[in-house]
Design an enzyme around this catalytic site. Sequence first.
Site, PDB file in Angstrom:
ATOM      1  N   CYS A   1      -2.933   8.463   4.567  1.00 10.99           N
ATOM      2  CA  CYS A   1      -2.642   8.005   3.206  1.00 10.99           C
ATOM      3  C   CYS A   1      -3.805   8.233   2.250  1.00 10.99           C
ATOM      4  O   CYS A   1      -3.597   8.362   1.040  1.00 10.99           O
ATOM      5  CB  CYS A   1      -2.242   6.531   3.211  1.00 10.99           C
ATOM      6  SG  CYS A   1      -3.507   5.425   3.876  1.00 10.99           S
TER       7      CYS A   1
ATOM      8  N   GLU B   1       0.884  -1.173   0.000  1.00  6.09           N
ATOM      9  CA  GLU B   1       0.000   0.000   0.000  1.00  6.09           C
ATOM     10  C   GLU B   1       0.910   1.208   0.000  1.00  6.09           C
ATOM     11  O   GLU B   1       1.627   1.461   0.964  1.00  6.09           O
ATOM     12  CB  GLU B   1      -0.920  -0.008   1.217  1.00  6.09           C
ATOM     13  CG  GLU B   1      -2.017   1.051   1.146  1.00  6.09           C
ATOM     14  CD  GLU B   1      -1.746   2.259   2.014  1.00  6.09           C
ATOM     15  OE1 GLU B   1      -1.281   3.284   1.450  1.00  6.09           O
ATOM     16  OE2 GLU B   1      -1.980   2.184   3.223  1.00  6.09           O
TER      17      GLU B   1
END
Length: 461
Positions: A276, A242
């Site tokens: 994020c 990720e």
Amino acid sequence: MNFDTFHNIIAGQHRSARETSSGVNPLDRSSLWPAPVATANDVEEAVRSAQEAFPAWSQKTYKQRTELLEKFADLYLAHANEFCQLIATECGRTAGNAAIEVYFAAQWLRYPSKYEISQEITEDDKKTSIVTQEPLGVVAAICPWNFPLMLALGKIAPALATGNCVILKPSPFTPYSSLKLVELAQQVFPPSVLQVLHGHDDLGPMLVKHSRIQKITFTGSTATGKQILRDAAETMKRVTLETAGNNASIILPDVNIKAVIPQLAGGLWFNAGQVCIATRRMYIHQDIFEEVVAQLAEASKDLTSSIEPIQNEMQLVRLKQALADANAAGYELLSLGKTEAAEGFFIRPTIIKNPPPDAHAVQQENFGPIVSCIKFSSLDEAIFLANNSDTGLAASVWSGDISAAKRVAAKLEAGNVYINGPPQPDPYVPFGGQKQSGLGVEYGLPGLLSFCQTKSTYVYK
């Protein structure tokens, strides 16, 4: 268990080291506690211990393993106050925002128990086919500094539930909560099932390149993710990545501006923008552009008056350079909040008002409290601009017409799209990025299965 001395945990035991390193309090730049720096020998011992623990752990039933995760969740929450203090100190957060992570993270320990991983059986005239999901072996979980507890537990829980043994490597900027998390876990799990190693920048590559580690699960920068892919290829490891998300929001002209502004502002500045899936690029229809920007700036005043610091100096320098470059390029900068505090890693939240869509300030991910607000005139233009990026982690659409918003969402090149709400992960929903924002998914049933390998057994009649 005390929360002011820190050790690596190998084979269920505290391990010190000749060399230590200390984190820095982002609020005042003061040095924090010493933490042992793991060596190559520590890595070898941790991997060997995990391999030895794997057969017995993997032979437990899925239900037995998830029951232990539930037990650990209860124990973890019994120490929530101590973890809140640790997170507040190592991340520079308010007590309230530290508590949000600590309590939210507990969901990841409980979510695997809501699933079953069962075999699939098909039969025809000639044979019976049995498909099973088996654990991989030893998993290395490499975690970032922005949400050290939540992102660690999001990797640990599904890996353990599916029968793997885990070696956790926290960010060197925020090792403390992870070291204590794994120390606490020794009261629940057999030795070597869950271990933790803190170290320098050479520790991650040691784990990635190790021939007896079967999977890497990583959250962090795209550049590091690409290097992990290259290094993992040598041993054909499984990887879940990720990575960066230069996330876009599209604000349609029919939106209820007054209703959505608080959500937009809260999503932008929470944790000083160190999220994020936070918006970095906000595309606003030209008919409402000035009103949205003005209201966003006004609503942000209270939120940013006591905004938290950037977690580390390295990231602070990057953000200040991004603002200096935007200013030098002649873009209009709306600086919000109070004057930056000299002693900590503080930066004023900033709106970059209507820079060119291809500007460096727009195309790079500014991982902090910086957002570019850009006009668009047509829906096709907005979708094109939102997709005009080599990343695709998250996006959001804001509209008074849910059907229209869904049509826009279907055209966005992002792994996670949110409609009329700020981005927020859910342990029961798969989470992953498109393009250069990652590889594979975490969470939900697909996230659990990412820690398994499929075996097909054919039984002929």
